[in-house]
Design a protein around this motif. Structure first.
Motif, PDB file in Angstrom:
ATOM      1  N   ASN A   1     -17.792  -8.838   3.962  1.00 42.62           N
ATOM      2  CA  ASN A   1     -16.629  -8.305   3.572  1.00 42.62           C
ATOM      3  C   ASN A   1     -15.974  -7.168   4.445  1.00 42.62           C
ATOM      4  N   ALA A   2     -16.996  -6.276   4.615  1.00 43.71           N
ATOM      5  CA  ALA A   2     -16.603  -4.878   5.250  1.00 43.71           C
ATOM      6  C   ALA A   2     -16.216  -5.139   6.789  1.00 43.71           C
ATOM      7  N   ARG A   3     -17.002  -6.088   7.329  1.00 47.88           N
ATOM      8  CA  ARG A   3     -16.867  -6.711   8.616  1.00 47.88           C
ATOM      9  C   ARG A   3     -15.515  -7.427   8.852  1.00 47.88           C
ATOM     10  N   ARG A   4     -15.313  -8.023   7.753  1.00 45.70           N
ATOM     11  CA  ARG A   4     -13.827  -8.910   7.689  1.00 45.70           C
ATOM     12  C   ARG A   4     -12.603  -7.951   7.754  1.00 45.70           C
ATOM     13  N   LEU A   5     -12.815  -6.991   6.890  1.00 47.45           N
ATOM     14  CA  LEU A   5     -11.712  -5.880   6.994  1.00 47.45           C
ATOM     15  C   LEU A   5     -11.358  -5.202   8.078  1.00 47.45           C
TER      16      LEU A   5
ATOM     17  N   GLY B   1      -9.426 -10.986  -1.684  1.00 48.97           N
ATOM     18  CA  GLY B   1      -8.967  -9.460  -1.899  1.00 48.97           C
ATOM     19  C   GLY B   1      -8.992  -8.788  -0.528  1.00 48.97           C
ATOM     20  N   ILE B   2     -10.055  -8.953   0.314  1.00 53.75           N
ATOM     21  CA  ILE B   2     -10.055  -8.328   1.669  1.00 53.75           C
ATOM     22  C   ILE B   2      -8.876  -8.803   2.481  1.00 53.75           C
ATOM     23  N   GLU B   3      -8.613 -10.250   2.154  1.00 61.96           N
ATOM     24  CA  GLU B   3      -7.368 -10.554   3.071  1.00 61.96           C
ATOM     25  C   GLU B   3      -6.175  -9.868   2.698  1.00 61.96           C
ATOM     26  N   ARG B   4      -6.087  -9.586   1.098  1.00 65.70           N
ATOM     27  CA  ARG B   4      -4.748  -9.221   0.642  1.00 65.70           C
ATOM     28  C   ARG B   4      -4.881  -7.543   1.130  1.00 65.70           C
ATOM     29  N   ALA B   5      -5.777  -6.808   1.310  1.00 65.69           N
ATOM     30  CA  ALA B   5      -6.195  -5.616   1.786  1.00 65.69           C
ATOM     31  C   ALA B   5      -5.735  -5.265   3.092  1.00 65.69           C
ATOM     32  N   ALA B   6      -6.218  -6.158   3.644  1.00 64.19           N
ATOM     33  CA  ALA B   6      -5.821  -6.059   5.529  1.00 64.19           C
ATOM     34  C   ALA B   6      -4.410  -6.427   5.655  1.00 64.19           C
ATOM     35  N   ALA B   7      -3.858  -7.354   5.089  1.00 74.80           N
ATOM     36  CA  ALA B   7      -2.523  -7.794   5.275  1.00 74.80           C
ATOM     37  C   ALA B   7      -1.507  -6.458   4.779  1.00 74.80           C
ATOM     38  N   ALA B   8      -1.858  -6.028   3.560  1.00 73.98           N
ATOM     39  CA  ALA B   8      -1.105  -4.733   3.038  1.00 73.98           C
ATOM     40  C   ALA B   8      -1.118  -3.795   4.178  1.00 73.98           C
ATOM     41  N   LEU B   9      -2.282  -3.221   4.663  1.00 76.37           N
ATOM     42  CA  LEU B   9      -2.642  -2.142   5.641  1.00 76.37           C
ATOM     43  C   LEU B   9      -1.387  -2.433   6.959  1.00 76.37           C
TER      44      LEU B   9
ATOM     45  N   LEU C   1      -9.049   6.907   5.982  1.00 75.03           N
ATOM     46  CA  LEU C   1      -8.959   6.380   4.766  1.00 75.03           C
ATOM     47  C   LEU C   1     -10.263   5.529   4.569  1.00 75.03           C
ATOM     48  N   ARG C   2     -10.868   5.578   3.352  1.00 71.04           N
ATOM     49  CA  ARG C   2     -12.019   4.885   3.380  1.00 71.04           C
ATOM     50  C   ARG C   2     -11.814   3.616   2.531  1.00 71.04           C
ATOM     51  N   ALA C   3     -12.492   2.568   2.666  1.00 74.90           N
ATOM     52  CA  ALA C   3     -12.654   1.307   1.935  1.00 74.90           C
ATOM     53  C   ALA C   3     -13.999   0.859   1.926  1.00 74.90           C
ATOM     54  N   VAL C   4     -14.395   0.616   0.343  1.00 76.56           N
ATOM     55  CA  VAL C   4     -15.756   0.381   0.032  1.00 76.56           C
ATOM     56  C   VAL C   4     -15.841  -1.108  -0.534  1.00 76.56           C
ATOM     57  N   THR C   5     -16.610  -1.837   0.000  1.00 78.11           N
ATOM     58  CA  THR C   5     -16.651  -3.139  -0.442  1.00 78.11           C
ATOM     59  C   THR C   5     -17.645  -3.209  -1.685  1.00 78.11           C
TER      60      THR C   5
END
Ligand SMILES: *Cc1c(COP(=O)(O)O)cnc(C)c1O
Length: 351
Positions: free
Chosen positions: A262-266, A331-339, A319-323
């Motif tokens: 998921n970290a790699r995906r983000l 959730g990761i896709e949502r986070a990426a889209a929001a960023l 910024l730091r994001a921790v999976t």
């Protein structure tokens, strides 16, 4: 908004799963300090075995375990070599100054990757009348400040060898050693073999509510148990927490690979968004760089929060994001889209 919040602030935000809560409810307990808590004993034996050490002790926190290790390994009024971004140096509220009588010697590496050569350079001149004496080297794996980077087994061994040549003791801050193990394919014991004491956390990626362990040889752990109690860490029916740890070791170690994926995906989604940069994650931490000047930390975080995404500012323009186990790929896709939307909107506003 409706959708659930995607909380990427830390891997400490996880809630116990239903299975873990059942394990907690069913735990057999007793007075731990009197040696009567069977569940805590089982957890300690299990972790000692996983780390290849004679004994492990349950602690309420990683900081208490780290500081206890420094107190038992270091000689009073000597130095501890640490990487300059180390948790022990930056995020433990100057605990060594408060508790241990030791001075830290932070070694700047730029990228958080301590090597044997760095340690060699940081050693004080032997027999000098003027310079302090070095007594301990403390490593950190994974290294949180640089974004969860993994110290290789080879480097771990090389640092330990330099330490041994000079008669120094070695501590390993392995709050996320489980992540380092899954990411590298080496057993935790392989890393631990190069250290006198090893701290591991249950409350980070493993998803338990409380707890860390410190492992080492029997004599060192005997001293450690005295320091722990002196610091206020003597606990009673702690089996209710140890049960969560045992459950986590059974169910939440191998799945760390999902967090890493998921970290790699983000990172892959953020890579290529104009105005943003990203470091290739080696484990479960993604460092996102705000490259465009109009992307201020507070503004980006505020935008994300309105979209149900939580991250944390971590250093200048970063910024730091921790999976972790409470975040899935959706959730990761949502986070990426929001960023991506944040970057686009905030840049637009300027032009
Ligand atoms: C979280 C952490 C600690 C401290 O653990 P606490 O349980 O929060 O006291 C120590 N070292 C590292 C690398 C950590 O990430």
């Amino acid at each position: 908004m409706g959708a659930t919040v995607v909380d990427l602030r830390s891997d400490t935000v996880t809630r116990p799963t239903p299975g873990m809560r059942r394990a907690i409810a069913d735990a057999e307990v007793g007075d731990y300090l009197m040696g009567d808590d069977p569940t805590a004993r089982r957890l300690e034996e299990r972790v000692a075995e996983l780390l290849g050490k004679e004994r492990a002790l349950f602690f309420p926190s990683g900081i208490m375990a780290n500081q206890t290790a420094l107190a038992v390994l270091g000689r009073w009024a000597t130095e501890v070599i640490v990487e300059a971004g180390a948790h022990i140096y930056n995020y433990e509220d100057a605990a060594p100054a408060a508790w241990t009588g030791l001075q830290l010697r932070p070694v700047p590496t730029g990228d958080g990757r301590l090597t044997a050569e760095h340690v060699r350079q940081a050693l004080r001149r032997r027999g000098s009348v003027y310079q302090p004496v070095t007594s301990v080297v403390a490593m950190e794996n994974t290294h949180v400040d640089s974004g969860g980077t993994v110290m290789s087994l080879e480097t771990t061994g090389a640092i330990a060898e330099v330490a041994r040549e000079r008669g120094l003791r070695v501590h390993l801050d392995g709050a996320r050693l489980w992540n380092a193990s899954v990411a590298s394919g080496h057993e935790p014991a392989a890393f631990a073999a190069h250290a006198d004491t090893v701290m591991v956390s249950l409350s980070k990626g493993l998803g338990a509510p409380v707890g860390s362990l410190l492992a080492g040889d029997r004599a060192t752990m005997e001293s450690a148990s005295r320091v722990r109690r002196r610091m206020g860490g003597g606990m009673r029916q702690v089996g209710i927490l140890a049960a969560a740890g045992l459950y986590a070791l059974d169910h939440h170690v191998e799945r760390l690979a999902e967090d890493h994926a998921n970290a790699r995906r983000l990172a892959a989604r953020v890579n290529g968004v104009p105005g943003l940069g990203v470091t290739d994650p080696e484990s479960n931490i993604v460092m996102i760089h705000l490259e465009a000047p109009e992307l201020e930390e507070a503004k980006v975080l505020g935008f994300l929060e309105k979209h149900g995404i939580l991250m944390r500012a971590y250093g200048p323009r970063r910024l730091r994001a921790v999976t972790h186990l409470d975040v899935n790929s959706e959730g990761i896709e949502r986070a990426a889209a929001a960023l991506a939307e944040a970057a686009e909107r905030l840049e637009e506003r300027r032009s």
